[in-house]
Design a protein around this motif. Sequence first.
Motif, PDB file in Angstrom:
ATOM      1  N   LEU A 141       0.861  -1.275   0.098  1.00  0.00           N
ATOM      2  CA  LEU A 141       0.161   0.218  -0.069  1.00  0.00           C
ATOM      3  C   LEU A 141       0.802   1.439   0.044  1.00  0.00           C
ATOM      4  N   ARG A 142       2.193   1.058   0.199  1.00  0.00           N
ATOM      5  CA  ARG A 142       2.932   2.338   0.024  1.00  0.00           C
ATOM      6  C   ARG A 142       2.952   3.089  -1.167  1.00  0.00           C
ATOM      7  N   PRO A 143       2.606   2.574  -2.356  1.00  0.00           N
ATOM      8  CA  PRO A 143       2.660   3.438  -3.616  1.00  0.00           C
ATOM      9  C   PRO A 143       1.496   4.521  -3.356  1.00  0.00           C
ATOM     10  N   TYR A 144       0.432   4.652  -2.607  1.00  0.00           N
ATOM     11  CA  TYR A 144      -0.547   5.338  -2.312  1.00  0.00           C
ATOM     12  C   TYR A 144      -0.005   6.852  -1.643  1.00  0.00           C
ATOM     13  N   LEU A 145       0.871   6.483  -0.680  1.00  0.00           N
ATOM     14  CA  LEU A 145       1.621   7.213  -0.015  1.00  0.00           C
ATOM     15  C   LEU A 145       2.635   7.909  -0.852  1.00  0.00           C
ATOM     16  N   ASP A 146       3.590   7.119  -1.490  1.00  0.00           N
ATOM     17  CA  ASP A 146       4.706   7.829  -2.383  1.00  0.00           C
ATOM     18  C   ASP A 146       4.031   8.674  -3.295  1.00  0.00           C
ATOM     19  N   ARG A 191      -4.938  -0.081  -9.158  1.00  0.00           N
ATOM     20  CA  ARG A 191      -4.240  -0.802  -8.476  1.00  0.00           C
ATOM     21  C   ARG A 191      -5.046  -2.108  -8.037  1.00  0.00           C
ATOM     22  N   PRO A 192      -5.487  -2.913  -8.924  1.00  0.00           N
ATOM     23  CA  PRO A 192      -6.543  -3.833  -8.590  1.00  0.00           C
ATOM     24  C   PRO A 192      -5.839  -4.997  -7.742  1.00  0.00           C
ATOM     25  N   GLU A 193      -4.564  -5.056  -7.879  1.00  0.00           N
ATOM     26  CA  GLU A 193      -3.744  -6.269  -7.281  1.00  0.00           C
ATOM     27  C   GLU A 193      -3.451  -6.274  -5.809  1.00  0.00           C
ATOM     28  N   THR A 194      -3.842  -4.881  -5.312  1.00  0.00           N
ATOM     29  CA  THR A 194      -3.684  -4.646  -3.768  1.00  0.00           C
ATOM     30  C   THR A 194      -5.185  -4.105  -3.362  1.00  0.00           C
ATOM     31  N   LEU A 219      -6.099  -3.451   0.717  1.00  0.00           N
ATOM     32  CA  LEU A 219      -6.566  -2.030   1.179  1.00  0.00           C
ATOM     33  C   LEU A 219      -7.724  -2.265   1.750  1.00  0.00           C
ATOM     34  N   LEU A 220      -8.696  -3.169   1.300  1.00  0.00           N
ATOM     35  CA  LEU A 220     -10.187  -3.185   2.020  1.00  0.00           C
ATOM     36  C   LEU A 220     -10.268  -3.709   3.270  1.00  0.00           C
ATOM     37  N   THR A 221      -9.270  -4.736   3.278  1.00  0.00           N
ATOM     38  CA  THR A 221      -9.753  -5.480   4.496  1.00  0.00           C
ATOM     39  C   THR A 221      -8.751  -4.674   5.839  1.00  0.00           C
ATOM     40  N   ALA A 222      -7.659  -4.272   5.257  1.00  0.00           N
ATOM     41  CA  ALA A 222      -7.245  -3.168   6.184  1.00  0.00           C
ATOM     42  C   ALA A 222      -8.251  -1.998   6.672  1.00  0.00           C
ATOM     43  N   MET A 223      -8.940  -1.557   5.896  1.00  0.00           N
ATOM     44  CA  MET A 223      -9.969  -0.480   6.250  1.00  0.00           C
ATOM     45  C   MET A 223     -10.989  -1.012   7.181  1.00  0.00           C
ATOM     46  N   ILE A 224     -11.490  -2.162   6.922  1.00  0.00           N
ATOM     47  CA  ILE A 224     -12.557  -2.866   7.681  1.00  0.00           C
ATOM     48  C   ILE A 224     -11.892  -2.948   8.787  1.00  0.00           C
ATOM     49  N   LYS A 225     -10.743  -3.312   9.104  1.00  0.00           N
ATOM     50  CA  LYS A 225     -10.292  -3.666  10.478  1.00  0.00           C
ATOM     51  C   LYS A 225     -10.320  -2.241  11.189  1.00  0.00           C
ATOM     52  N   ILE A 253     -11.338  -5.696  -9.541  1.00  0.00           N
ATOM     53  CA  ILE A 253     -11.718  -5.093  -8.297  1.00  0.00           C
ATOM     54  C   ILE A 253     -12.971  -5.928  -7.518  1.00  0.00           C
ATOM     55  N   ARG A 254     -13.813  -6.151  -8.557  1.00  0.00           N
ATOM     56  CA  ARG A 254     -14.835  -7.296  -8.101  1.00  0.00           C
ATOM     57  C   ARG A 254     -14.583  -8.527  -7.515  1.00  0.00           C
ATOM     58  N   GLU A 255     -13.551  -8.979  -8.026  1.00  0.00           N
ATOM     59  CA  GLU A 255     -13.093 -10.200  -7.665  1.00  0.00           C
ATOM     60  C   GLU A 255     -12.347  -9.882  -6.075  1.00  0.00           C
ATOM     61  N   ALA A 256     -11.767  -8.860  -5.703  1.00  0.00           N
ATOM     62  CA  ALA A 256     -11.206  -8.487  -4.758  1.00  0.00           C
ATOM     63  C   ALA A 256     -12.271  -8.339  -3.846  1.00  0.00           C
ATOM     64  N   GLN A 257     -13.621  -7.791  -4.121  1.00  0.00           N
ATOM     65  CA  GLN A 257     -14.607  -7.513  -3.136  1.00  0.00           C
ATOM     66  C   GLN A 257     -15.405  -8.597  -2.886  1.00  0.00           C
ATOM     67  N   MET A 258     -15.389  -9.689  -3.863  1.00  0.00           N
ATOM     68  CA  MET A 258     -15.854 -10.915  -3.383  1.00  0.00           C
ATOM     69  C   MET A 258     -15.079 -11.926  -2.420  1.00  0.00           C
ATOM     70  N   ASP A 259     -13.688 -11.704  -2.685  1.00  0.00           N
ATOM     71  CA  ASP A 259     -12.828 -12.245  -1.771  1.00  0.00           C
ATOM     72  C   ASP A 259     -12.730 -11.878  -0.316  1.00  0.00           C
ATOM     73  N   VAL A 260     -13.152 -10.539  -0.139  1.00  0.00           N
ATOM     74  CA  VAL A 260     -13.137  -9.789   1.188  1.00  0.00           C
ATOM     75  C   VAL A 260     -14.556 -10.534   1.701  1.00  0.00           C
ATOM     76  N   TYR A 261     -15.406 -10.786   1.101  1.00  0.00           N
ATOM     77  CA  TYR A 261     -16.689 -11.298   1.520  1.00  0.00           C
ATOM     78  C   TYR A 261     -16.659 -12.784   2.000  1.00  0.00           C
ATOM     79  N   ARG A 262     -15.752 -13.396   1.297  1.00  0.00           N
ATOM     80  CA  ARG A 262     -15.593 -14.933   1.408  1.00  0.00           C
ATOM     81  C   ARG A 262     -14.633 -15.070   2.670  1.00  0.00           C
TER      82      ARG A 262
END
Length: 244
Positions: free
Chosen positions: A65-70, A168-171, A175-181, A216-225
């Motif tokens: 997630l560092r690229p967002y800050l960079d 940045r779909p690969e991260t 990003l989303l799991t860290a935000m939920i936490k 992004i949809r795949e990442a969202q579904m992975d978070v749900y799972r």
Amino acid sequence: SAERTNNWKCASEENSGEWSAVAYYAAKALSEKLGVTVGIIGCNLGGTSASCWMPRADLEEYASLRPYLDDYDNAVKGKTIEEMIREYDEYVEYHTAWEKRMQKCYQEIPDVKWAEVLEICGENRYPGPMNIKSPFRPAGTYETMLQRVMPYTIRGFWYYQGENDDMRPETYYTLLTAMIKRWRHDFEDDTMPFILHQLPAFCYEDAVDAKNWCRIREAQMDVYRTVKNTGINVILDCGEFANI
């Protein structure tokens, strides 16, 4: 000043137009089913990345997630606070006038292509300079909006976002799991329900489709799972081509 005028309002034709439609219909159904009043706190801003809604320290925890800050640190390097404020204020003045030209353009030529809009209206500088005054900076809306309602007594979150992380779909899963936490920690309930709304179908007519929204949809579904007490609404059939 807007914060000082915040207040609860009853749902009505006059009051509900600016509310989240997703939240409105969900709250309406819950209220009718449970026989209780359901309140909605609208804490949202269109065009934001999930990185805007969590503290900088959380983004620093993950190398991916560092690229967002960079991006942000490189954009503000060597600039004073005064320079950044002036830069952003100049952008707001320009963009306000540009949006009026753009709206007039669509009113006069409803089927106009985006490239033609730019020819007629001039350069679109949205979202403006990335600096200390931009609401789209990492941790920006977390500091200025979300923290202002913490830890309000709530029963769950409706979350509809993802478009502005498609570069940045690969991260996005990280990003989303860290935000939920983070949100569950700040609202002092690690079982807080979190209802995701998957991205709809959409593509600009005259733009190249980078094929990132499906990731992004795949990442969202992975978070749900994989993340407890989450739900997901699949809305792939609800999009409108060329109209976000």
